[in-house]
Scaffold this motif. Structure first.
Motif, PDB file in Angstrom:
ATOM      1  N   LEU A 291      54.075 -32.126  -2.710  1.00 58.29           N
ATOM      2  CA  LEU A 291      54.935 -32.549  -3.935  1.00 58.29           C
ATOM      3  C   LEU A 291      54.845 -34.165  -3.928  1.00 58.29           C
ATOM      4  N   THR A 292      54.873 -34.784  -2.543  1.00 57.30           N
ATOM      5  CA  THR A 292      55.094 -36.183  -2.739  1.00 57.30           C
ATOM      6  C   THR A 292      53.779 -37.018  -2.511  1.00 57.30           C
ATOM      7  N   ALA A 293      53.688 -38.354  -3.354  1.00 58.63           N
ATOM      8  CA  ALA A 293      52.334 -38.882  -3.312  1.00 58.63           C
ATOM      9  C   ALA A 293      51.803 -39.060  -1.892  1.00 58.63           C
ATOM     10  N   GLU A 294      52.673 -39.229  -1.010  1.00 57.17           N
ATOM     11  CA  GLU A 294      52.139 -39.756   0.384  1.00 57.17           C
ATOM     12  C   GLU A 294      51.479 -38.373   1.009  1.00 57.17           C
ATOM     13  N   GLN A 295      52.074 -37.349   0.751  1.00 52.86           N
ATOM     14  CA  GLN A 295      51.641 -36.002   1.420  1.00 52.86           C
ATOM     15  C   GLN A 295      50.342 -35.527   0.903  1.00 52.86           C
ATOM     16  N   ARG A 296      50.397 -35.809  -0.612  1.00 53.36           N
ATOM     17  CA  ARG A 296      49.069 -35.485  -1.135  1.00 53.36           C
ATOM     18  C   ARG A 296      47.904 -36.235  -0.718  1.00 53.36           C
ATOM     19  N   GLU A 297      48.202 -37.639  -0.469  1.00 54.76           N
ATOM     20  CA  GLU A 297      47.144 -38.345   0.043  1.00 54.76           C
ATOM     21  C   GLU A 297      46.715 -38.048   1.493  1.00 54.76           C
ATOM     22  N   ILE A 298      47.753 -37.515   2.364  1.00 55.87           N
ATOM     23  CA  ILE A 298      47.434 -37.207   3.430  1.00 55.87           C
ATOM     24  C   ILE A 298      46.667 -35.847   3.366  1.00 55.87           C
ATOM     25  N   GLN A 299      46.872 -34.698   2.672  1.00 56.40           N
ATOM     26  CA  GLN A 299      45.910 -33.596   2.284  1.00 56.40           C
ATOM     27  C   GLN A 299      44.550 -34.041   1.703  1.00 56.40           C
ATOM     28  N   GLN A 300      44.533 -35.106   0.993  1.00 54.89           N
ATOM     29  CA  GLN A 300      43.181 -35.597   0.389  1.00 54.89           C
ATOM     30  C   GLN A 300      42.209 -36.113   1.824  1.00 54.89           C
ATOM     31  N   LEU A 301      42.991 -36.950   2.691  1.00 54.57           N
ATOM     32  CA  LEU A 301      42.480 -37.645   3.798  1.00 54.57           C
ATOM     33  C   LEU A 301      41.977 -36.461   4.793  1.00 54.57           C
ATOM     34  N   LYS A 302      42.893 -35.463   4.808  1.00 52.55           N
ATOM     35  CA  LYS A 302      42.440 -34.608   5.901  1.00 52.55           C
ATOM     36  C   LYS A 302      41.281 -33.816   5.418  1.00 52.55           C
ATOM     37  N   ALA A 303      41.123 -33.458   4.147  1.00 49.79           N
ATOM     38  CA  ALA A 303      40.091 -32.573   3.438  1.00 49.79           C
ATOM     39  C   ALA A 303      38.907 -33.387   3.850  1.00 49.79           C
ATOM     40  N   ARG A 304      38.727 -34.949   3.615  1.00 50.09           N
ATOM     41  CA  ARG A 304      37.791 -35.906   3.666  1.00 50.09           C
ATOM     42  C   ARG A 304      37.200 -35.604   5.264  1.00 50.09           C
ATOM     43  N   ILE A 305      38.193 -35.967   6.169  1.00 47.96           N
ATOM     44  CA  ILE A 305      37.884 -35.983   7.567  1.00 47.96           C
ATOM     45  C   ILE A 305      37.318 -34.415   7.631  1.00 47.96           C
ATOM     46  N   HIS A 306      37.588 -33.429   7.477  1.00 44.51           N
ATOM     47  CA  HIS A 306      37.083 -32.105   7.540  1.00 44.51           C
ATOM     48  C   HIS A 306      35.564 -31.980   6.863  1.00 44.51           C
ATOM     49  N   GLN A 307      35.296 -32.725   6.126  1.00 47.38           N
ATOM     50  CA  GLN A 307      33.933 -32.747   5.334  1.00 47.38           C
ATOM     51  C   GLN A 307      33.117 -33.683   6.139  1.00 47.38           C
ATOM     52  N   LEU A 308      33.644 -34.750   6.469  1.00 49.27           N
ATOM     53  CA  LEU A 308      32.835 -35.564   7.261  1.00 49.27           C
ATOM     54  C   LEU A 308      32.459 -35.088   8.635  1.00 49.27           C
ATOM     55  N   GLU A 309      33.303 -34.060   9.149  1.00 47.16           N
ATOM     56  CA  GLU A 309      33.107 -33.362  10.506  1.00 47.16           C
ATOM     57  C   GLU A 309      31.906 -32.489  10.439  1.00 47.16           C
ATOM     58  N   GLN A 310      32.103 -31.728   9.323  1.00 41.57           N
ATOM     59  CA  GLN A 310      30.953 -30.675   8.895  1.00 41.57           C
ATOM     60  C   GLN A 310      29.555 -31.479   8.732  1.00 41.57           C
ATOM     61  N   GLU A 311      29.704 -32.677   8.088  1.00 41.43           N
ATOM     62  CA  GLU A 311      28.277 -33.205   7.903  1.00 41.43           C
ATOM     63  C   GLU A 311      27.902 -33.723   9.201  1.00 41.43           C
ATOM     64  N   LYS A 312      28.625 -34.207  10.022  1.00 45.77           N
ATOM     65  CA  LYS A 312      28.286 -34.840  11.306  1.00 45.77           C
ATOM     66  C   LYS A 312      27.648 -33.803  12.183  1.00 45.77           C
ATOM     67  N   MET A 313      28.293 -32.540  12.137  1.00 39.74           N
ATOM     68  CA  MET A 313      27.653 -31.412  12.987  1.00 39.74           C
ATOM     69  C   MET A 313      26.243 -30.888  12.444  1.00 39.74           C
ATOM     70  N   ILE A 314      26.158 -30.844  11.242  1.00 38.35           N
ATOM     71  CA  ILE A 314      24.810 -30.596  10.410  1.00 38.35           C
ATOM     72  C   ILE A 314      23.955 -31.879  10.896  1.00 38.35           C
ATOM     73  N   LEU A 315      24.109 -32.737  10.816  1.00 40.03           N
ATOM     74  CA  LEU A 315      23.259 -33.897  11.240  1.00 40.03           C
ATOM     75  C   LEU A 315      22.893 -33.868  12.842  1.00 40.03           C
ATOM     76  N   LYS A 316      24.049 -33.592  13.641  1.00 36.58           N
ATOM     77  CA  LYS A 316      23.506 -33.339  15.128  1.00 36.58           C
ATOM     78  C   LYS A 316      22.655 -32.028  15.299  1.00 36.58           C
ATOM     79  N   LYS A 317      22.950 -30.914  14.496  1.00 35.39           N
ATOM     80  CA  LYS A 317      22.069 -29.642  14.899  1.00 35.39           C
ATOM     81  C   LYS A 317      20.623 -30.124  14.173  1.00 35.39           C
TER      82      LYS A 317
END
Length: 101
Positions: free
Chosen positions: A61-87
């Motif tokens: 609901l709050t802007a701060e928590q929405r931003e945190i959720q977006q950043l967590k999703a971006r981190i997850h995406q980057l971690e997935q991409e990093k794992m693919i590149l390692k493989k």
């Protein structure tokens, strides 16, 4: 058949703020906004939860928590991409190593 209404996070935040910050009862706020008690109670509980600094599992609901959720999703995406590149790197290196022999 009853049509299910959807509400924006901003509306939910304002509705919950009526109860938490402006002294409305759940029932008063429900009547004023024409929303159900169950939904408003859920929004109030969620806003209280978010105000403790915790990230909800549902859309924030709050802007701060929405931003945190977006950043967590971006981190997850980057971690997935990093794992693919390692493989991919490991696969390429193993092929190159085989051809060097």
């Amino acid at each position: 058949m009853r049509i299910r209404r959807t509400f924006t996070p901003e509306f939910k935040l304002e509705a919950a703020s009526l109860v938490l910050d402006q002294g409305y009862s759940i029932l008063q706020a429900c009547r004023a906004l024409d929303v159900g008690q169950t939904a408003l109670k859920r929004w109030v509980d969620q806003l209280q939860f978010e105000r403790t600094g915790q990230s909800p599992t549902m859309p924030a609901l709050t802007a701060e928590q929405r931003e945190i959720q977006q950043l967590k999703a971006r981190i997850h995406q980057l971690e997935q991409e990093k794992m693919i590149l390692k493989k991919a790197t490991a696969l390429l290196m193993s092929d190159e190593f085989k051809h060097m022999r």
